[in-house]
Design an enzyme around this catalytic site. Structure first.
Site, PDB file in Angstrom:
ATOM      1  N   GLN A  92       0.854  -0.985  -0.117  1.00 31.49           N
ATOM      2  CA  GLN A  92      -0.170  -0.069   0.054  1.00 31.49           C
ATOM      3  C   GLN A  92       0.758   1.334  -0.077  1.00 31.49           C
ATOM      4  O   GLN A  92       0.295   2.303  -0.168  1.00 31.49           O
ATOM      5  CB  GLN A  92      -0.885   0.201   1.072  1.00 31.49           C
ATOM      6  CG  GLN A  92      -1.780  -1.161   1.386  1.00 31.49           C
ATOM      7  CD  GLN A  92      -2.505  -1.437   2.739  1.00 31.49           C
ATOM      8  OE1 GLN A  92      -3.369  -0.439   2.962  1.00 31.49           O
ATOM      9  NE2 GLN A  92      -2.005  -2.332   3.630  1.00 31.49           N
ATOM     10  N   ASN A  93       2.192   1.056   0.192  1.00 30.26           N
ATOM     11  CA  ASN A  93       3.190   2.152  -0.003  1.00 30.26           C
ATOM     12  C   ASN A  93       3.321   2.684  -1.114  1.00 30.26           C
ATOM     13  O   ASN A  93       3.367   2.165  -2.147  1.00 30.26           O
ATOM     14  CB  ASN A  93       4.248   1.639   0.868  1.00 30.26           C
ATOM     15  CG  ASN A  93       4.317   1.150   2.341  1.00 30.26           C
ATOM     16  OD1 ASN A  93       3.048   1.515   2.950  1.00 30.26           O
ATOM     17  ND2 ASN A  93       5.104   0.448   2.879  1.00 30.26           N
ATOM     18  N   VAL A  94       3.608   4.103  -1.059  1.00 31.69           N
ATOM     19  CA  VAL A  94       3.887   4.716  -2.252  1.00 31.69           C
ATOM     20  C   VAL A  94       5.417   5.102  -2.293  1.00 31.69           C
ATOM     21  O   VAL A  94       5.928   5.574  -3.417  1.00 31.69           O
ATOM     22  CB  VAL A  94       3.101   6.158  -2.480  1.00 31.69           C
ATOM     23  CG1 VAL A  94       1.614   5.713  -2.635  1.00 31.69           C
ATOM     24  CG2 VAL A  94       3.428   7.322  -1.321  1.00 31.69           C
ATOM     25  N   ASP A  95       6.062   4.661  -1.378  1.00 35.84           N
ATOM     26  CA  ASP A  95       7.839   4.684  -1.414  1.00 35.84           C
ATOM     27  C   ASP A  95       8.075   3.521  -2.306  1.00 35.84           C
ATOM     28  O   ASP A  95       7.370   2.758  -2.847  1.00 35.84           O
ATOM     29  CB  ASP A  95       8.264   4.658  -0.032  1.00 35.84           C
ATOM     30  CG  ASP A  95       8.062   3.390   0.741  1.00 35.84           C
ATOM     31  OD1 ASP A  95       8.356   2.409   0.030  1.00 35.84           O
ATOM     32  OD2 ASP A  95       7.595   3.553   1.840  1.00 35.84           O
ATOM     33  N   HIS A 110      -1.500   1.484  -4.097  1.00 36.62           N
ATOM     34  CA  HIS A 110      -1.682   2.856  -3.917  1.00 36.62           C
ATOM     35  C   HIS A 110      -1.189   4.020  -4.726  1.00 36.62           C
ATOM     36  O   HIS A 110      -0.975   5.146  -4.226  1.00 36.62           O
ATOM     37  CB  HIS A 110      -2.035   3.169  -2.693  1.00 36.62           C
ATOM     38  CG  HIS A 110      -2.976   2.453  -1.683  1.00 36.62           C
ATOM     39  ND1 HIS A 110      -2.965   2.318  -0.452  1.00 36.62           N
ATOM     40  CD2 HIS A 110      -4.186   1.851  -2.247  1.00 36.62           C
ATOM     41  CE1 HIS A 110      -4.047   1.788   0.123  1.00 36.62           C
ATOM     42  NE2 HIS A 110      -4.676   1.314  -1.043  1.00 36.62           N
ATOM     43  N   GLY A 176       2.901  -4.188   9.036  1.00 43.73           N
ATOM     44  CA  GLY A 176       2.653  -2.879   9.257  1.00 43.73           C
ATOM     45  C   GLY A 176       1.787  -2.183   8.689  1.00 43.73           C
ATOM     46  O   GLY A 176       1.836  -1.179   8.020  1.00 43.73           O
ATOM     47  N   THR A 177       0.401  -2.747   8.706  1.00 44.70           N
ATOM     48  CA  THR A 177      -0.756  -2.044   8.069  1.00 44.70           C
ATOM     49  C   THR A 177      -1.823  -2.155   9.230  1.00 44.70           C
ATOM     50  O   THR A 177      -2.083  -3.216   9.784  1.00 44.70           O
ATOM     51  CB  THR A 177      -1.098  -2.495   6.684  1.00 44.70           C
ATOM     52  OG1 THR A 177      -2.452  -1.956   6.571  1.00 44.70           O
ATOM     53  CG2 THR A 177      -1.364  -3.981   6.502  1.00 44.70           C
ATOM     54  N   SER A 178      -2.613  -1.251   9.370  1.00 45.94           N
ATOM     55  CA  SER A 178      -3.593  -1.097  10.194  1.00 45.94           C
ATOM     56  C   SER A 178      -4.874  -1.684   9.874  1.00 45.94           C
ATOM     57  O   SER A 178      -5.805  -1.937  10.413  1.00 45.94           O
ATOM     58  CB  SER A 178      -4.051   0.314  10.758  1.00 45.94           C
ATOM     59  OG  SER A 178      -4.401   0.999   9.505  1.00 45.94           O
TER      60      SER A 178
HETATM   61  N1  APR Z   1       6.846  -2.216  12.193  1.00 45.85           N
HETATM   62  C1  APR Z   1       5.819  -2.692  11.824  1.00 45.85           C
HETATM   63  N2  APR Z   1       4.435  -2.137  12.022  1.00 45.85           N
HETATM   64  C2  APR Z   1       4.686  -0.878  12.605  1.00 45.85           C
HETATM   65  C3  APR Z   1       5.629  -0.271  12.903  1.00 45.85           C
HETATM   66  C4  APR Z   1       7.050  -0.794  12.828  1.00 45.85           C
HETATM   67  N3  APR Z   1       8.230  -0.482  12.981  1.00 45.85           N
HETATM   68  N4  APR Z   1       5.545   0.927  13.317  1.00 45.85           N
HETATM   69  C5  APR Z   1       3.962   0.946  13.353  1.00 45.85           C
HETATM   70  N5  APR Z   1       3.738   0.116  12.709  1.00 45.85           N
HETATM   71  C6  APR Z   1       2.245  -0.145  12.268  1.00 45.85           C
HETATM   72  C7  APR Z   1       1.229   0.233  13.264  1.00 45.85           C
HETATM   73  O1  APR Z   1       0.725  -0.416  14.434  1.00 45.85           O
HETATM   74  C8  APR Z   1      -0.134   0.105  12.227  1.00 45.85           C
HETATM   75  O2  APR Z   1      -0.737  -1.043  12.218  1.00 45.85           O
HETATM   76  O3  APR Z   1       1.821  -0.037  10.931  1.00 45.85           O
HETATM   77  C9  APR Z   1       0.368   0.182  10.879  1.00 45.85           C
HETATM   78  C10 APR Z   1       0.365   1.437  10.188  1.00 45.85           C
HETATM   79  O4  APR Z   1      -1.005   1.775   9.891  1.00 45.85           O
HETATM   80  P1  APR Z   1      -1.580   3.057   9.022  1.00 45.85           P
HETATM   81  O5  APR Z   1      -0.764   4.220   9.317  1.00 45.85           O
HETATM   82  O6  APR Z   1      -2.830   3.086   8.838  1.00 45.85           O
HETATM   83  O7  APR Z   1      -0.764   2.744   7.480  1.00 45.85           O
HETATM   84  P2  APR Z   1      -1.645   1.755   6.432  1.00 45.85           P
HETATM   85  O8  APR Z   1      -2.279   0.599   6.934  1.00 45.85           O
HETATM   86  O9  APR Z   1      -0.372   1.371   5.381  1.00 45.85           O
HETATM   87  O10 APR Z   1      -2.568   2.815   5.662  1.00 45.85           O
HETATM   88  C11 APR Z   1      -3.376   2.349   4.599  1.00 45.85           C
HETATM   89  O11 APR Z   1      -4.036   4.358   4.083  1.00 45.85           O
HETATM   90  O12 APR Z   1      -3.804   6.477   4.259  1.00 45.85           O
HETATM   91  C12 APR Z   1      -4.137   5.511   3.355  1.00 45.85           C
HETATM   92  O13 APR Z   1      -3.339   5.154   1.131  1.00 45.85           O
HETATM   93  C13 APR Z   1      -2.766   5.435   2.393  1.00 45.85           C
HETATM   94  O14 APR Z   1      -1.631   3.299   1.824  1.00 45.85           O
HETATM   95  C14 APR Z   1      -2.290   4.088   3.182  1.00 45.85           C
HETATM   96  C15 APR Z   1      -3.417   3.379   3.300  1.00 45.85           C
END
Ligand code: APR
Length: 234
Positions: A92-95, A110, A176-178
């Site tokens: 889901q990362n854009v990096d 994304h 690492g995604t919520s």
């Molecule tokens: N290692 C692993 N996981 C981690 C770390 C780490 N060092 N630090 C934080 N996390 C976890 C958090 O606990 C959380 O569950 O990474 C997750 C980040 O969640 P979000 O900030 O919601 O990111 P993501 O799930 O990638 O978001 C999805 O939402 O804003 C949009 O398009 C954007 O791609 C993005 C999408």
């Protein structure tokens, strides 16, 4: 015989958390703000219509930051897994840290920071690397270019390809995604029942449906992948 075809298929779904240890902030760990901006101002078609300058500058800054950070151990570990497994990354990362970490099969759900596209014809995509986009930069048809990012409310064109990978997975790894953003969060439902689903996150997300064969590794990405290594090699 093609040995590569006999390899177990690992599908990895990654989110902002895998890049956190490289120095890129996650989205939802900072109280609804993304690098001090309201997410909807910088990542929605409404935000774009309201203030193109703000949106363009915001992604210019993200691109500049990207040029300065490096892949971390979790990215390079996933690349090394290709020595023994058929590894497909769905991010889901854009990096571009999976690319720079050495992974070869990466699907960006994304979009990508290092690309821009036409506001008229979405198939006109251009690689701009880590350079700036400006108001007045046009596609070959003469229309303003925009960041090649899937914003809230927009279609996710890569999702059907992602579903196909998930349906064929022998292992499904989530790092690492919520799991709060759809359709990405639904991908786990397309993974076969018997396939282990391994979640690496210091704050394991809650799942709305029961997940079979769930393995939780409640650690940061770089630590969690070391445990994953033990799991896959035993
Ligand atoms: N290692 C692993 N996981 C981690 C770390 C780490 N060092 N630090 C934080 N996390 C976890 C958090 O606990 C959380 O569950 O990474 C997750 C980040 O969640 P979000 O900030 O919601 O990111 P993501 O799930 O990638 O978001 C999805 O939402 O804003 C949009 O398009 C954007 O791609 C993005 C999408």
């Amino acid at each position: 015989m093609n040995i590569a075809n006999n390899r177990k298929k690992i599908v990895v779904l990654t989110g902002a958390g895998i890049s956190a240890e490289s120095g890129i902030k996650t989205f939802r760990d900072s109280g609804g703000l993304w690098e001090n901006h309201n997410i909807m101002d910088v990542a929605s078609p409404v935000g774009w219509r309201k203030n193109k300058n703000l949106v363009i500058n915001f992604y210019n800054e993200r691109r500049e930051q990207l040029a300065e950070v490096k892949p971390n151990f979790a990215h390079t570990y996933l690349a090394e897994l290709e020595n023994d497994f058929d590894v497909q990354i769905i991010t889901q990362n854009v990096d571009d840290l999976h690319e720079r970490g050495g992974s070869t099969k990466i699907l960006h759900l994304h979009g990508e920071l290092t690309k821009v596209r036409s506001t008229f014809d979405a198939s006109l995509v251009y690689d701009i690397g880590y350079t700036k986009l400006n108001i007045g930069d046009n596609c070959d048809l003469g229309y303003q270019l925009r960041p090649h990012i899937v914003w809230f409310g927009e279609d996710v064109p890569a999702i059907s390809e992602a579903i196909t990978y998930c349906m064929r997975a022998d292992y499904f790894i989530v790092i690492g995604t919520s799991m709060e953003v759809y359709p990405a969060a639904n991908l786990i439902d397309y993974v076969p029942k018997q396939a282990p689903k391994i979640i690496i996150d210091p704050n394991i997300p809650a799942f709305t449906t029961p997940i079979s064969n769930l393995v939780k590794i409640e650690k940061k990405a770089s630590e969690g992948v070391k445990e994953l290594k033990e799991y896959l090699t035993n």
